[in-house]
Design a protein around this motif. Structure first.
Motif, short mmCIF file in Angstrom:
data_model
loop_
_atom_site.label_atom_id
_atom_site.label_comp_id
_atom_site.label_asym_id
_atom_site.label_seq_id
_atom_site.Cartn_x
_atom_site.Cartn_y
_atom_site.Cartn_z
N LEU A 102 36.55 34.07 42.13
CA LEU A 102 35.82 35.00 41.27
C LEU A 102 36.77 35.66 40.27
O LEU A 102 36.43 35.89 39.11
CB LEU A 102 35.15 36.06 42.16
CG LEU A 102 34.18 37.01 41.50
CD1 LEU A 102 32.96 36.28 41.01
CD2 LEU A 102 33.76 38.08 42.51
N LEU A 103 37.97 35.98 40.74
CA LEU A 103 38.96 36.62 39.86
C LEU A 103 39.41 35.66 38.77
O LEU A 103 39.69 36.08 37.65
CB LEU A 103 40.20 37.02 40.68
CG LEU A 103 40.06 38.16 41.67
CD1 LEU A 103 41.42 38.49 42.28
CD2 LEU A 103 39.53 39.39 40.97
N ASN A 104 39.47 34.39 39.11
CA ASN A 104 40.05 33.44 38.17
C ASN A 104 39.08 32.92 37.12
O ASN A 104 39.51 32.31 36.16
CB ASN A 104 40.64 32.25 38.95
CG ASN A 104 41.80 32.68 39.83
OD1 ASN A 104 42.38 33.75 39.62
ND2 ASN A 104 42.12 31.89 40.82
N VAL A 105 37.77 33.14 37.32
CA VAL A 105 36.82 32.60 36.36
C VAL A 105 36.72 33.49 35.12
O VAL A 105 37.13 34.64 35.13
CB VAL A 105 35.38 32.42 36.94
CG1 VAL A 105 35.39 31.41 38.05
CG2 VAL A 105 34.78 33.75 37.35
N ARG A 125 32.09 31.11 48.09
CA ARG A 125 33.30 31.05 47.29
C ARG A 125 34.28 32.11 47.76
O ARG A 125 33.91 33.03 48.46
CB ARG A 125 32.96 31.30 45.81
CG ARG A 125 32.32 30.10 45.15
CD ARG A 125 32.36 30.24 43.66
NE ARG A 125 31.66 31.45 43.21
CZ ARG A 125 31.55 31.79 41.94
NH1 ARG A 125 32.10 31.05 41.00
NH2 ARG A 125 30.90 32.88 41.60
N SER A 126 35.53 31.96 47.36
CA SER A 126 36.50 32.99 47.72
C SER A 126 36.56 34.02 46.60
O SER A 126 36.18 33.74 45.45
CB SER A 126 37.87 32.36 47.93
OG SER A 126 38.41 32.00 46.68
N VAL A 127 37.05 35.18 46.93
CA VAL A 127 37.18 36.24 45.93
C VAL A 127 38.19 35.80 44.86
O VAL A 127 38.04 36.11 43.69
CB VAL A 127 37.58 37.57 46.60
CG1 VAL A 127 37.76 38.66 45.55
CG2 VAL A 127 36.54 37.99 47.62
N GLN A 128 39.19 35.04 45.29
CA GLN A 128 40.18 34.56 44.31
C GLN A 128 39.51 33.73 43.22
O GLN A 128 39.84 33.87 42.04
CB GLN A 128 41.26 33.74 45.03
CG GLN A 128 42.48 33.46 44.17
CD GLN A 128 43.28 34.73 43.88
OE1 GLN A 128 43.59 35.49 44.78
NE2 GLN A 128 43.58 34.99 42.61
N ASP A 161 37.19 34.46 30.91
CA ASP A 161 38.22 34.37 29.88
C ASP A 161 39.55 34.88 30.40
O ASP A 161 39.74 36.08 30.56
CB ASP A 161 37.78 35.19 28.65
CG ASP A 161 36.59 34.55 27.95
OD1 ASP A 161 36.51 33.31 27.98
OD2 ASP A 161 35.76 35.28 27.39
N THR A 162 40.44 33.98 30.66
CA THR A 162 41.76 34.38 31.13
C THR A 162 42.81 33.78 30.20
O THR A 162 42.53 32.86 29.45
CB THR A 162 42.03 33.86 32.56
OG1 THR A 162 42.02 32.44 32.53
CG2 THR A 162 40.96 34.35 33.53
N TRP A 163 44.01 34.31 30.25
CA TRP A 163 45.11 33.72 29.49
C TRP A 163 46.39 33.90 30.30
O TRP A 163 46.46 34.77 31.17
CB TRP A 163 45.23 34.35 28.10
CG TRP A 163 45.69 35.78 28.09
CD1 TRP A 163 46.95 36.23 27.87
CD2 TRP A 163 44.88 36.95 28.29
NE1 TRP A 163 46.99 37.61 27.92
CE2 TRP A 163 45.73 38.07 28.17
CE3 TRP A 163 43.51 37.15 28.54
CZ2 TRP A 163 45.27 39.38 28.32
CZ3 TRP A 163 43.06 38.45 28.69
CH2 TRP A 163 43.92 39.55 28.57
N THR A 164 47.33 33.02 30.01
CA THR A 164 48.53 33.02 30.83
C THR A 164 49.75 33.41 29.99
O THR A 164 49.92 32.92 28.87
CB THR A 164 48.74 31.63 31.45
OG1 THR A 164 47.56 31.37 32.24
CG2 THR A 164 49.94 31.60 32.38
N VAL A 165 50.53 34.29 30.52
CA VAL A 165 51.79 34.66 29.89
C VAL A 165 52.89 33.96 30.67
O VAL A 165 52.98 34.13 31.89
CB VAL A 165 51.99 36.20 29.94
CG1 VAL A 165 53.37 36.56 29.37
CG2 VAL A 165 50.89 36.91 29.18
#
Lengths: 613, 335
Positions: B325-328, B320-323, B330-334
C-alpha cells in the motif's frame, strides 16, 4: 521575444478562488507534480468551513499554498511569490500577503462589476493601476480561453467554464517548467468513463501551458532544481493519510485488526474515510451515532481484543471526556486522536490551532493520566501513530494523539519506510490463571505496571471491568481509602514509566547555548527553520521539538538547564509553557499567536532576537 | 444465536464471588436469579457470554454474574456492547440497563443499536424511578408522580418503551415482569434465539422509591389487567373471559360470554402495524397491559453485514501487505 530561464532556490505559490473554483484540487495537482519532479515541498491548504459560501464572497475564498525548493525546507512559507487569483474576493483576501515584487495572475473574466462590488472594490484593481507599482500583474481571460480551447466538445458551457482551474494550473506548470503528463494521467483515472470531461480538462491544461509559451506576458521561466534528499523512495503525503497508514502498519505488526469507532468532524473525518476503504486489511469502521458512542464502541472492541482507534477534534474530545476516564480506569489499549482546530466551541473548524493540549492533559474528571504524543510533520504522523499504538498495547493504556489541522491537510515528500524495520509490537493475551487457580485482572507486570489482557471467550478467565474504583490485583469494586490512593499512584506511575520507551531527545544545534526554541507538534517546521536562520547568523540557538508531552522525555530537564533562555512558540495562549514551568521551574518565555494559521518562522526569529538583544 | 455443545454449567457457576448489594426486596434479585437459572439451558459455553451495563441499580448486574462483564458509564452500554459484538460476533452479548440509563441519558444509543439491528440482547429493567440517586422521577414515571425532584408532581409525559423500540425499527420487542418468573425466563430464551437486536422491557419493582408501581400486574388481580401475548393465538385474557376485538381501527375489550373466539384478534409477531397498536396499550386506562413478544422479525444484522463486507473486500481486492500500500501511487526515487 525569447524566454529566459532563471534558476531559483525556491518559490511560494498560492492558488486562491471561490470555494467552487477547485483550488484545493489545483493545489493538490501542482503538489503531486512538484513531488515527482523531486523538489522538497510543504503545503498549506486553507479553506472555509462552509461548503459553498455565496459565490464571489470574501467568506467563500478557498486557498492552497505550496512552497517548493531545491533545498531542505520545513514550512509552507509565509508570503507567496505568485498569487493565482480566480476572482476579486480572492485577490482582496490574499493581496496583502504577496511579497513586494511578486506576481498576480488574475482571471479577469471573473472581475465583473458584481464580483468587484461583492469583494468591496470600487474600481477594478487589475485595471486601475493600483497594483502595478508593487506587483507584476498578469491578467488572463480564463473563461474565454477555456471556451475556445474546448470548442467542439459536447459539454455545457457551465462545465467548460469549470475547467479554468486546469488552465491556471497549466500556466503555472509553464512558469515553473513542470510536466503535464502526471496530471493528464490523473484526469483519465479520476473521470474514467466521462470522456468529454477528460478531454475538456486536458485541453484546458494544455491551453494554459501553451498560453504561457505564446504570450509575451511571461518573459522569464523559473527552474527549481531537484532537492538533495536522503536516498530512498519517496511519495507525497498529508498528515491524516500518514496517520491512517501508521495505524494500519501497527495493526499488521501487532496482528490486531483495527476497530475504528468515530463520528464525522472536521478536520479528522479523512481518517475515517481512509480506514473505511481498507476493509481488505480487516479494518472495521463504525460510524457511531455520536462522539460518545464512537469512543465507547472502541472501549468495547478493545475489551474484545481489537486495536481500538477513534479520531475527532476538540469538540468531540469534550464529549468523550467521561469515556476517556473509563478507558483509563479499565486500562484498555486504544488510541484517541485529536486533530486540533481553532476553538473554543465550534471555533474555526477548518483552521489549525494547538489549543487542546490542556484538554488532553486535564480534560477528564479525577486523576486520569494518559500518555500524549504529538507528531511534528505530516510525514511524522506515520511513525507517531505507530508509536501511539505500540505504547497503548505495551502499557495497556489509552494514548492521546494530538495532531492538528495544519499537519492533517498539509503535505510533504515522505521517504517510504520499510514496515519490517519498525519496532515490533508484541501482544500477549492471557490464556490461563495468573495466581494459582484464579485470574487477577489487575495483577501488574513488574516492569511496565500493565495489567493482563484477557478476552471474552477465553475459558476460566471470566472477569468484570468497570468504572468504579478497582481493588488492587483482583479488580473487584473497592471503596477503601488506602486502596484508592494506591491505585491512583499506580495509574500515574504506569504512565510515567512510558518515559523509558522514549528515546534520547534530538537536539538541533548545540546541546548548550543562549536560547533553546522548544516546540511541540505542528510548529516543528517553523521552529526548525528559525533555528537554522539564527544559527547561520551565529546566534547560539538550538531547537527541540517535543513528540511525547506526557511523560516528558527523561533527558529534558538536563537539556533545559543548558540554555540561558527557553522560548516556547505555541498556537495557543501558553499551554506547554505552563507545564514546563511547573515541572522544571524554568523561566521559559512564550510566543503565542492564535490566528488559525501556522506560526511563521520569521516571527520566531524576530522574537529570539528580541530576547537575546 | 444458537449454539449447541456439551459444555455444562449450572446456576451456581454463574454466581460471582461478589456480595449482591441491592436493597432487600428489590425486583432485581428475581431477575438475576432467573437469568442465572435460564442461561445454562442455552447450551453455550459460559465464557462466551458478556454482560454490559451502564449506571444505575440495574447496571450493577454484571458484577454478580460470573461471566465476562463490563460496568461502564451512564447510558452508554449499547455503544460499548456494539463494539464488543462487532469485534467478536461469536459472543453472546447482553446489555442490562434501566429506564433512566437506557431511555434518558442513553436514549440515543438505545435507539441506534436497535435501528442497526445489532445482535444484542437488551434487558431494560423499568422501575419508573431513579433508584441509585435516591428517588427522582424517570422518563417512564407517570404524570403527576411526586418525588423529591417533583414536589408538585411530574409534568413530564412518560415514554412508551416498546413503541419507541418499534419506532427505532427494532426486530425483537418484548415485555415481561420481574414477578412473572417463568415468563421472564421464556422471554430471555426467545431473545437469545433471536438473531438481531432484541429489547426486553422488564417491569421491576423498586420497593424503596416506587413500591407497588406494578401492583396491578403482579397482585391478586393481575390476570384481569395483563394480557399475555402468544404468537398465532387469539388475544384472550382474564383467564379467557375477556378478549380483544378490532372495532374498525380501534381495539376494544369484549366479554367472551357474548363473543365468539373467531372475532378475537390473533396475535401475529411479524405484523408491525399490529405491534404498534398493541404497544399503545401500555398504561392504557381500559385495555390490558401487554406482555410477551410484541414483535419479532428477521433482518440482516449489522454485525453479520460487517463480517460479509470484510470477507468480500478480501475476496475482491485480495490480501495485501501494508508495504504494498505504501509503495503504490506516485513515487520517485532519490539515488
Amino acid at each position: 521575444m525569447g524566454k529566459t530561464f532563471k534558476t531559483i532556490d525556491e518559490a511560494v505559490i498560492r492558488f486562491a478562488g471561490d470555494s467552487g473554483d477547485g483550488m484545493q484540487l489545483t493545489g493538490g495537482r501542482f503538489t503531486e507534480t512538484t513531488a515527482i519532479v523531486g523538489n522538497d515541498l510543504s503545503t498549506l491548504p486553507d479553506f472555509p468551513a462552509e461548503i459553498r459560501a455565496p459565490a464571489g464572497s470574501l467568506a467563500g475564498v478557498s486557498a492552497f499554498q505550496i512552497r517548493f525548493s531545491s533545498k531542505d525546507i520545513h514550512t509552507p512559507g509565509h508570503r507567496p511569490d505568485v498569487l493565482v487569483s480566480m476572482n476579486p474576493a480572492a485577490l482582496k483576501v490574499h493581496q496583502k500577503e504577496i511579497i513586494p515584487g511578486g506576481t498576480i495572475i488574475a482571471n479577469t473574466d471573473a472581475f465583473t462589476k458584481k464580483n468587484l462590488n461583492f469583494a468591496g472594490y470600487e474600481n477594478n484593481p487589475i485595471e486601475d493601476g493600483t497594483l502595478d507599482d508593487y506587483f507584476t500583474v498578469i491578467p488572463i481571460e480564463m473563461n474565454k480561453m477555456v471556451k475556445a480551447a474546448c470548442e467542439g466538445i459536447d459539454l455545457s458551457p457551465k462545465l467548460v467554464a469549470r475547467t479554468k482551474n486546469l488552465f491556471a494550473l497549466g500556466v503555472l506548470f509553464y512558469m515553473y517548467d513542470r510536466p503535464l503528463d502526471a496530471t493528464e494521467k490523473w484526469l483519465r483515472k479520476k473521470f474514467k468513463g466521462k470522456d468529454a470531461i477528460i478531454e475538456a480538462n486536458t485541453k484546458a491544461l494544455n491551453a494554459g501551458y501553451n498560453y504561457g509559451d505564446t504570450t509575451e506576458l511571461f518573459t522569464t521561466r523559473y527552474k527549481v532544481e531537484k532537492a538533495v534528499l536522503p536516498k530512498g523512495t519517496y511519495r507525497n503525503i498529508n498528515g491524516n493519510y500518514a496517520t491512517s497508514l501508521g495505524l494500519l502498519a501497527a495493526s499488521e505488526r501487532s496482528g490486531l485488526d483495527i476497530f475504528y469507532g468515530g463520528y464525522p468532524i472536521t478536520p479528522a473525518s479523512d481518517i475515517l474515510h481512509t480506514l473505511a476503504s481498507w476493509k481488505h486489511f480487516g479494518v472495521q469502521t463504525f460510524q457511531a451515532e455520536d462522539e460518545i458512542a464512537g469512543i465507547m464502541s472502541i472501549i468495547g472492541a478493545s475489551f474484545a481484543g481489537k486495536l481500538g482507534v477513534t479520531a475527532t477534534s476538540g469538540p468531540g474530545i469534550a464529549l468523550k471526556g467521561e469515556a476517556m476516564g473509563l478507558a483509563v480506569i479499565t486500562e484498555l489499549p486504544m488510541v484517541i486522536i485529536n486533530v486540533q482546530r481553532g476553538g473554543p466551541s465550534t471555533g474555526l473548524p477548518t483552521k489549525t490551532e494547538q489549543s487542546d493540549l490542556n484538554q488532553a492533559f486535564y480534560g477528564r474528571n479525577g486523576e486520569a493520566p494518559m500518555p500524549i504524543i504529538a507528531p511534528s510533520t505530516p510525514g511524522d504522523c506515520f511513525l507517531a501513530a505507530y508509536e501511539a499504538c505500540k505504547i497503548a498495547i505495551k502499557y495497556m493504556t489509552p494514548v492521546f494523539y494530538l495532531s492538528d489541522g495544519y499537519l492533517a491537510n498539509g503535505s510533504e515528500p515522505w521517504k517510504i519506510p520499510q514496515i519490517k524495520d519498525l519496532d515490533p509490537i508484541e501482544v500477549k493475551f492471557s490464556d490461563k490463571p495468573n495466581e494459582g487457580d484464579s485470574f487477577l485482572p489487575y495483577k501488574r507486570d513488574d516492569k511496565t505496571l500493565s495489567r493482563p489482557w484477557a478476552l471474552p471467550g477465553t475459558p476460566g478467565l471470566e472477569h468484570r471491568l468497570g468504572g468504579i474504583e478497582k481493588e488492587e490485583n483482583t479488580g473487584h469494586v473497592n471503596y477503601d481509602p488506602d486502596n484508592h490512593h494506591r491505585m491512583t499512584e499506580l495509574r500515574k506511575e504506569k504512565i510515567a514509566r512510558v518515559a523509558s520507551d522514549i528515546g534520547k531527545t534530538k537536539i538541533y544545534g548545540d546541546s548548550k547555548g543562549d536560547l533553546l526554541i522548544l516546540g511541540w507538534g505542528g510548529t516543528y517546521g517553523a521552529c526548525r527553520s528559525s533555528a537554522e536562520t539564527l544559527r547561520e547568523e551565529n546566534y547560539k540557538v538550538s531547537h527541540v521539538q517535543l513528540r511525547w508531552i506526557n511523560p516528558f522525555p527523561s533527558d529534558l530537564k538536563s537539556i533545559l538547564s543548558n540554555f540561558k533562555n527557553v522560548l516556547i512558540p505555541e498556537i495557543n495562549m501558553g499551554q506547554l509553557i505552563k507545564l514546563i514551568r511547573s515541572e522544571f521551574l524554568v523561566d521559559a518565555k512564550g510566543l503565542n499567536l492564535v490566528r488559525g494559521k501556522p506560526i511563521g518562522a520569521p516571527v520566531i526569529t524576530e522574537k529570539v532576537k528580541e530576547i537575546l538583544g | 444465536m444458537e449454539q449447541t455443545n456439551t459444555i455444562q454449567f449450572t446456576k451456581k457457576n454463574l454466581e460471582s464471588d461478589q456480595a449482591v448489594r441491592w436493597c432487600p426486596g428489590c425486583g432485581d434479585y428475581a431477575i438475576l436469579s432467573q437469568t442465572q437459572k435460564t442461561m445454562p439451558d442455552f447450551g453455550r459455553k459460559k465464557e462466551e457470554f458478556a454482560f454490559i451495563s451502564g449506571i444505575g441499580c440495574s447496571s450493577r448486574f454484571p458484577y454478580y454474574m460470573n461471566t465476562y462483564g463490563f460496568h461502564s458509564i451512564h447510558g452508554r452500554a449499547p455503544a460499548i456492547a456494539s463494539g464488543v459484538k462487532i469485534a467478536n460476533p461469536d459472543l453472546s452479548v447482553w446489555v442490562v440497563t434501566g429506564d433512566g440509563d437506557g431511555l434518558s441519558i442513553g436514549g440515543n444509543h438505545f435507539m441506534h443499536a436497535l435501528r442497526r439491528n445489532m445482535d444484542l440482547n437488551i434487558m431494560m429493567f423499568n422501575n419508573r424511578i431513579y433508584g441509585l440517586t435516591k428517588g427522582q422521577y424517570s422518563p417512564t414515571s407517570k404524570v403527576g408522580h411526586v418525588t423529591k425532584a417533583t414536589p408538585n408532581g411530574s409534568i413530564d409525559i412518560p415514554l412508551n418503551p416498546p413503541l419507541l423500540a418499534l419506532g427505532a425499527q427494532a426486530t425483537f420487542v418484548a415485555r415481561t415482569i420481574d414477578r412473572w418468573q417463568k415468563h421472564l425466563s421464556e422471554m430471555m430464551t426467545r431473545s437469545y434465539n433471536h438473531d438481531g437486536g432484541s429489547i426486553i422491557e422488564v417491569y421491576q419493582n423498586c420497593n424503596i422509591f416506587n413500591d407497588g408501581a406494578f401492583e396491578e400486574y403482579t397482585g391478586k388481580e393481575k390476570f384481569d389487567n395483563v394480557i399475555e401475548l402468544k404468537n398465532n393465538e387469539p388475544m384472550l385474557f382474564a383467564r379467557g373471559t375477556k378478549g380483544i376485538k378490532m372495532d374498525g381501527s380501534n381495539p376494544v375489550v369484549v366479554d367472551m360470554e357474548k363473543h365468539s373466539v373467531d372475532e378475537i384478534l390473533i396475535h401475529d409477531e411479524t405484523n408491525l402495524n399490529q405491534a404498534l397498536i398493541v404497544a399503545n396499550w401500555t398504561s392504557h386506562p381500559v385495555l390490558p397491559e401487554p406482555i410477551g413478544v410484541l414483535y419479532c422479525i428477521d433482518k440482516p444484522t449489522y454485525n453479520q453485514e460487517m463480517v460479509n463486507q470484510i470477507e468480500n473486500a478480501r475476496k475482491v481486492r485480495g490480501k495485501r501487505s501494508v508495504q504494498d500500500l505504501l509503495n503504490v501511487g506516485d513515487t520517485w526515487t532519490v539515488s
